[in-house]
Design a protein around this motif. Structure first.
Motif, PDB file in Angstrom:
ATOM      1  N   ASP A  47      44.240  36.145  29.504  1.00  0.00           N
ATOM      2  CA  ASP A  47      42.740  37.204  30.023  1.00  0.00           C
ATOM      3  C   ASP A  47      41.697  36.371  30.030  1.00  0.00           C
ATOM      4  N   LEU A  48      41.474  37.590  30.806  1.00  0.00           N
ATOM      5  CA  LEU A  48      39.863  37.357  30.920  1.00  0.00           C
ATOM      6  C   LEU A  48      39.223  36.526  30.441  1.00  0.00           C
ATOM      7  N   HIS A  49      38.795  36.107  29.069  1.00  0.00           N
ATOM      8  CA  HIS A  49      38.491  36.139  28.151  1.00  0.00           C
ATOM      9  C   HIS A  49      38.556  34.031  27.909  1.00  0.00           C
ATOM     10  N   SER A  50      39.992  33.761  27.811  1.00  0.00           N
ATOM     11  CA  SER A  50      40.380  32.757  28.045  1.00  0.00           C
ATOM     12  C   SER A  50      40.228  32.388  29.499  1.00  0.00           C
ATOM     13  N   ALA A  51      40.183  32.402  30.437  1.00  0.00           N
ATOM     14  CA  ALA A  51      40.004  32.401  32.067  1.00  0.00           C
ATOM     15  C   ALA A  51      38.381  31.877  32.120  1.00  0.00           C
ATOM     16  N   ALA A  52      37.922  32.740  31.541  1.00  0.00           N
ATOM     17  CA  ALA A  52      36.660  32.371  31.192  1.00  0.00           C
ATOM     18  C   ALA A  52      36.188  31.260  30.664  1.00  0.00           C
ATOM     19  N   SER A  53      36.378  31.001  29.511  1.00  0.00           N
ATOM     20  CA  SER A  53      35.719  30.409  28.195  1.00  0.00           C
ATOM     21  C   SER A  53      36.553  28.857  29.169  1.00  0.00           C
ATOM     22  N   ARG A  77      37.785  51.053  35.422  1.00  0.00           N
ATOM     23  CA  ARG A  77      36.311  51.981  35.328  1.00  0.00           C
ATOM     24  C   ARG A  77      36.039  51.931  33.527  1.00  0.00           C
ATOM     25  N   GLU A  78      36.766  51.399  32.352  1.00  0.00           N
ATOM     26  CA  GLU A  78      36.690  51.524  31.334  1.00  0.00           C
ATOM     27  C   GLU A  78      37.076  50.046  30.126  1.00  0.00           C
ATOM     28  N   LEU A  82      33.934  46.818  29.349  1.00  0.00           N
ATOM     29  CA  LEU A  82      33.494  46.535  27.820  1.00  0.00           C
ATOM     30  C   LEU A  82      33.774  45.356  27.941  1.00  0.00           C
ATOM     31  N   GLN A  83      35.431  44.694  28.264  1.00  0.00           N
ATOM     32  CA  GLN A  83      35.468  43.026  27.918  1.00  0.00           C
ATOM     33  C   GLN A  83      34.360  42.120  29.371  1.00  0.00           C
TER      34      GLN A  83
END
Length: 119
Positions: A47-53, A77-78, A82-83
């Motif tokens: 997911d985005l968080h893991s990739a950024a981490s 859009r939403e 938030l992420q």
């Protein structure tokens, strides 16, 4: 170091990843020093968080998120804003930027029109 996250919707079908990973491979072909990873909103990992981490662990101080969506749907859009807010709170020392969704880029619209008009 600047990292790039190619963010797509995701699918349970592994073959769905192939075009996304092909874009990452092309980025690396054009710039072998690039730090690019694929991430998915749902149904696939990372997911985005893991990739950024992972990019941050490798030394990224700036990360550009490129949404590989054709249209401005709910995810773009939403969910994505938030992420990004959550990423900025988790890593305030990292500069996160968000590219326009690729479907809004004139070059992609032109390419899709040319492909559609082929006989």
């Amino acid at each position: 170091m600047r990292g790039i996250v190619l963010l797509a919707h995701g699918s349970r079908d592994e073959r769905w990843r192939e075009p996304i990973e092909a874009v990452a491979a092309r980025v690396l072909q054009d710039d072998p020093a690039a730090h690019v990873v694929c991430a998915y909103m749902e149904l696939a990992t990372p997911d985005l968080h893991s990739a950024a981490s992972g990019l941050i662990a490798d030394g990224a101080t700036a990360i550009r998120v490129v949404p590989l969506f054709l249209g401005m749907g709910k995810h773009a859009r939403e969910d994505l804003p938030l992420q990004l807010d959550a990423l900025r709170k988790a890593w305030p020392q990292v500069v996160f930027s968000l590219a326009r969704i690729v479907g809004e880029e004139p070059e992609l619209v032109e390419l899709l029109a040319r492909i559609s008009a082929k006989s």
